[in-house]
Structure formats: structure tokens, C-alpha cells
Design an enzyme around this catalytic site. Structure first.
Site, PDB file in Angstrom:
ATOM      1  CG  HIS A  66      -1.978   1.019   1.227  1.00 24.27           C
ATOM      2  ND1 HIS A  66      -2.983   1.073   2.173  1.00 24.27           N
ATOM      3  CD2 HIS A  66      -2.216   2.069   0.396  1.00 24.27           C
ATOM      4  CE1 HIS A  66      -3.772   2.099   1.927  1.00 24.27           C
ATOM      5  NE2 HIS A  66      -3.327   2.729   0.867  1.00 24.27           N
ATOM      6  CG  HIS A 101      -1.670   5.879  -2.359  1.00 23.87           C
ATOM      7  ND1 HIS A 101      -2.381   5.056  -3.192  1.00 23.87           N
ATOM      8  CD2 HIS A 101      -2.212   5.721  -1.123  1.00 23.87           C
ATOM      9  CE1 HIS A 101      -3.320   4.430  -2.482  1.00 23.87           C
ATOM     10  NE2 HIS A 101      -3.236   4.807  -1.230  1.00 23.87           N
ATOM     11  CB  ALA A 125      -5.789   7.180  -2.445  1.00 22.93           C
ATOM     12  CB  SER A 126      -6.207  12.272  -1.175  1.00 22.59           C
ATOM     13  OG  SER A 126      -4.921  12.758  -1.514  1.00 22.59           O
ATOM     14  CG  HIS A 138      -7.585   3.669  -1.046  1.00 21.08           C
ATOM     15  ND1 HIS A 138      -7.912   4.956  -0.691  1.00 21.08           N
ATOM     16  CD2 HIS A 138      -6.440   3.372  -0.379  1.00 21.08           C
ATOM     17  CE1 HIS A 138      -6.990   5.417   0.143  1.00 21.08           C
ATOM     18  NE2 HIS A 138      -6.094   4.481   0.361  1.00 21.08           N
ATOM     19  CD  GLU A 148      -2.839   5.315   2.906  1.00 20.77           C
ATOM     20  OE1 GLU A 148      -3.362   4.818   3.907  1.00 20.77           O
ATOM     21  OE2 GLU A 148      -3.483   5.946   2.030  1.00 20.77           O
TER      22      GLU A 148
END
Lengths: 335, 335
Positions: free
Chosen positions: B6, B8, B70-71, B175, B281
């Protein structure tokens, strides 16, 4: 003494529940509101003695802080006026339970909320219920029922209610009702999400700077929060907020509605004992017996008994904290 | 070997992020889409070497399953066509990271989702990315950004995508992206809620009866789920669903993005080792140092190292499970 801070009248007589259905049907069709049914003391006695009171005694607890069924509050279903009437009869029914079993139950009220509506009706109903001897309220942070259209709990929209809570010295349990959003199962997702969401709203704001005496109970063990305690401590730091123990946790409390030993063990490990109130939400969301233990999932006293706590800590969780958070209960017990 | 499932590209060059802003501005004003900027290999190298790669090495991990931020997916912001273009450039940028650091990163793609839109564009982009060597995808169960207008993950709406996932043998991490709902803080509430919500949707349905080969990773340690494992076992029973270990947990996996020791201890206690994938993450939601440990909150390897696990179990969490869940990664490493 063992006080269960989280019980709802989930076993209310069918006539009461049917009236709400008929009231909503009448509202939609434009018909007049049906007359509220007559419910006898015996019906109420039976609904309590065979369920909550029996289990309370079997599990060795002394009393329950008792409120109308959370999932039936249904703030998203009626309009404000219908919800005002529904709150009133629901709270009156809880008052009758308390009158019939005064040593075992004390009242907490449902509020007549409605999405986007002002809070005057909620404040009036809170005052009426406190006059009847109630010691707290359930506050729904999402009266839309899973669409989350209300502002965060830190928004001035809620302040008129908080002012009266401080004046009356009553805490709120932050508790949503049913979900009208197919994405959210009520007790499996919406309840947990609401707990987590409320905590994060409080973490990111400064509500308790404005209302230092306000007390909020976040049920279901605080949703996801204790399990992610490192994340929340880290987010407070990232957002430039004070550490949790000197900020949110001065005013926020979690109950013990966590239905397995490992969860309770984590709760008591990471959350200060001062912030934990015994609760079971019995008879509630999960009514079965855990095949791995042979005991009811929601018999949370067993987990608290088995947790790594001193006698003094356990006493705080069982009663001391509740008497501090609900001073009107302490006053009534003192009499 | 330690695989972080995980990660990003949260440190993507500013020109990339600026282009999305300009693209959305142009969309609103009706202007033409701006030209995507030229980003040099050196810019990409620097953004990775000084951040993710440095930390990966400092923390003793070997590689990261890597996807666009992701955001920033922002499925609620653009229309389907704008999101298609944004997914394409975002995935291409991840592909360039993988090309530059093939031993440290492997790609997972963002999908061009849009609330209510069909999934054809998502399927096309998934196929394109798998052709480029990607091994999985991020699936947003709420492309509305916190309004939850999509049907549950068990609804046939999603089936065309699942069919292609099974065909290509790639798992999805469930997600969400940013929150456009003021009630939900993105990383403190929306992420956790989505994890919990997705799990409960799967518990209440029979998706894996229809797609027995489908694999879903629920990140952030499964949201609230492991902490409330008794509740979910009890709800499965109440709903007449099979026990979790013979149903949902055959196809669902949780990562270790839980940022304190007590949380990881609970995760490995209640969730079968087969269902846990190492993840951090990093660089992500929580970037600070925990004052109680002196280490980064998101240095999750330290917690896994300290947890009560055998060497074989730790190896499963670090790599064995990831190689099973992401067979295309296993195939590439085998070559």
C-alpha cells in the site's frame, strides 16, 4: 455498583412501534395523525422483565441508562412536527419504564431532530425530559439517515443545544439512527462510521474551547478510533491540534460496546480509564451467543472482568465515570 | 523479502498535480483541456529517491505496490472523460516510476470512475495498465466523494469490472478518494468509514458466491472491523450469513496500515495470518514521529516485528500473502 450507560428500549410494545408506522403513513397521505394507543403498565412490565431486566440481573449489572430505540428514532422519515410527536411518546414510554423500575433504569431522551431544521424543538423536548428526571440525551449527528447533510458537530448550528446541555449539566451520547442509504448497513456500518466521524470532527475543531463543560459519549467503543489510536494521535499532530489527552479526551468518553475480548483489551490499553464507561447496548444490534465462548456477544461485563485492570479501574469503568459524566444520575442516586 | 502492498505516489511532481487543477478549471469554464506538461526522468527520480525509496530502504522493506495518490483521484470532481484523461496520465506516471526503479516498485492503477457512470472506461484503463505490467487496481466504492450515491459493492453494477478482474487475475484495493462532504475528514473519517462500509456490504451479500476468484484488499487495517470482530461475527450470525472465516475472509484481505503497536497486536490476534498483507501507506496520511516511541507513526514494520508472530507467519504477512493475492507480481518476480 455496575451502571450500563447504553441501553435502548428495543423491546417496546408493538402498539408503540405500529403507531409510528401509522403516523408516517398518515403524514404521506395527508390524513390526520392517528391516536396514540393505550399501553398498559403490565405490557411495559412484561417487555422489560422478560428481557432487559432479566439480562441485567443475569449479567450482574445494577442499572441501565435507558433511552428510546436508536434505530427507530428515524429522524430522516418524518417532518419536524411528526418527529416531535414521536420523540414525545417515545420518551414518555421510557419515563414509564423508569417509574416502574426506578432502581434499574434511568432515562435518556431521544430528540425531535429533522435534517436542516432548527434545534428549538430538540431543546424544548430536552428540557421537558430533564424535568421528568432524565439525565442525558441522544444526539444524532446525521438526521438524514446516512446522507450526512448536517454540518459537523463543531459547527455553530449545534451550539444552541450545547448551551442548554451545559446549563442543565447533561451529556449527550452521539448516536445515529437507521440508515436510509443502501451503502450503509445500520448497525454494521452506519453506527461505526458515525462514531468515527464524530470523533474526527471533534479532533479537527475546537468545540471544547467554546464549551469546556460539554460532555459527549461516543458509543460502540468509539467506532474505529481506539484501534487506530496512533493514526488519530498522528493526525492531531499533522493538523496542528493539541494532543488528544489534553484536548478531545477531556470531554469525550467511549463506552464498552465492543463484543469480543481482544477489542476490550485494546480499548482499556490505549484509552485512559477516566474516559471509558461500561455499556453493552443490550438488547441491541447483536443478540446471539458467540460459539467461541458460549456467552452472549453483548455480555460485555465478561470482557471487562477479564481485562487487565485494577479493582479501582474497573470500579471507575463500571460506575465512577458514569456518575461523573451524568451528575444528575449521581444526584438521584444520592437521594 | 518485504513487500509493502500500500503505497501511493503522494510526492508526484507539482506539474502533474497542477495539470489536474488546470484541467478541472478548463472543464468548468468550457475551455479546452490544457496540454499535459513535460516531466523529466530526473524530476521523477528525485521525487522518489528523496522520499519513498529512501524510507523504503531505511525501514528495511524491499518493494512497494505503488499507485497514484488516492486522495487526488477525485472521482467526484471531473466528468467521466476528464477522469479518464487524469487516470491515464496518473497511471503513466506510476509506470515511469516502475520503469526507473523496477526492483522497488510495481504498479497498481487508478480507475476513471465517475458517480453513476458505467464502468467501460474503468475496464479499458485496467486492461491498458495490466498490459503495461500493473498487477492490481484501486477501486473507489464511493466515487461521489463522501455522498455514497453508488450501489453496494455486491450490486451487479460492479460486475462487469469484477469479470475482467477475474479474467486478468488482478485484485482490487477498495480505496476511496478525497471527501467533498464537510462531515467527513478524508484520512480521519472517510477512509476508515469506507473500509468498514465495504466489509459490511460484503458480509451482508454473496458476492464471492458469484465471483469465487475475486480478491479484495481492504486497507487501513480493515477500518473498524478487527476491533469489532465480535460484532461482525455476531452480525453474520444474526443475518443468517455463513461464518466470516468460510465466507468473506476467503476473498478479503486487510493491510497493516494501523499506526500503533496495540492496533497491530489486535489485528494479528483476531485476523487469520493468511488474510493480512504488510502495508504502510508511506508517504501518506500520517507523516509525523510518534513522541511515545521516537519513530514514524507509519513505520508499520516495527509493529509487525514486535507482534506475537512466528517467523513463518511474519514471512506470510511480509511477502507470501502478497505474492498469492497479486499473482502477476509473483510472475514478474519469478522472471
Amino acid at each position: 455498583m455496575i451502571i450500563d450507560c447504553h441501553g435502548h428500549y428495543t423491546t417496546a410494545p408493538q402498539a408503540h412501534t405500529d403507531w409510528r408506522r401509522d403516523q408516517l403513513t398518515a403524514l404521506l397521505s395527508g390524513a390526520g395523525t392517528p391516536e396514540y394507543p393505550s399501553i398498559s403498565d403490565d405490557e411495559i412490565r412484561e417487555s422489560i422483565e422478560t428481557q432487559q431486566l432479566r439480562m441485567l440481573r443475569e449479567r450482574g449489572s445494577d442499572m441501565t441508562i435507558f433511552s428510546p430505540r436508536a434505530s427507530a428514532m428515524g429522524h430522516h422519515e418524518g417532518d419536524l412536527e411528526a418527529n416531535r410527536a414521536w420523540s414525545r411518546v417515545s420518551n414518555d414510554l421510557v419515563a414509564r419504564v423508569v417509574d416502574l423500575f426506578p432502581s434499574a433504569f434511568i432515562g435518556v431522551c431521544q430528540l425531535p431532530q429533522s435534517p436542516g431544521a432548527p434545534l428549538d424543538a430538540a431543546i424544548s423536548e430536552l428540557r421537558r425530559c430533564v424535568d421528568m428526571g432524565f439525565v442525558g440525551l441522544n444526539l444524532n449527528p446525521d438526521p438524514s439517515g446516512g446522507h450526512w447533510t448536517s454540518p459537523p458537530l463543531t459547527d455553530p448550528y449545534w451550539f444552541p443545544l450545547y448551551e442548554v446541555m451545559v446549563e442543565l449539566d447533561v451529556p449527550a451520547m452521539v448516536h445515529v439512527s437507521a440508515s436510509s442509504n443502501p451503502a450503509f448497513h445500520a448497525t454494521g456500518a452506519h453506527y461505526m462510521n458515525a462514531d468515527t466521524t464524530a470523533f474526527m470532527q471533534l479532533l479537527a475543531g475546537d468545540l471544547f474551547g467554546t464549551f469546556p463543560e460539554l460532555r459527549l459519549v461516543i458509543p460502540h467503543g468509539g467506532g474505529a478510533v481506539p484501534y487506530h489510536w496512533g493514526r488519530y494521535r498522528g493526525l492531531a499532530d499533522m493538523l496542528g491540534q493539541p494532543p488528544l489527552d489534553t484536548h478531545v479526551m477531556r470531554n469525550v468518553f467511549f463506552d464498552t460496546c465492543v463484543y469480543h475480548q481482544a477489542g476490550i483489551d485494546l480499548l482499556v490499553e490505549v484509552i485512559d480509564t477516566d474516559n471509558i464507561l461500561f455499556g453493552s447496548e443490550m438488547v441491541g444490534a447483536v443478540r446471539g451467543i458467540d460459539p467461541t465462548t458460549g456467552h452472549y456477544f453483548d455480555d460485555t461485563r465478561r470482557y471487562v472482568e477479564a481485562a487487565d485492570l485494577s479493582g479501582a479501574q474497573r470500579e471507575q469503568i463500571y460506575a465512577g465515570n458514569a456518575l461523573r459524566v451524568y451528575p444528575r444520575l449521581a444526584a438521584q442516586l444520592g437521594r
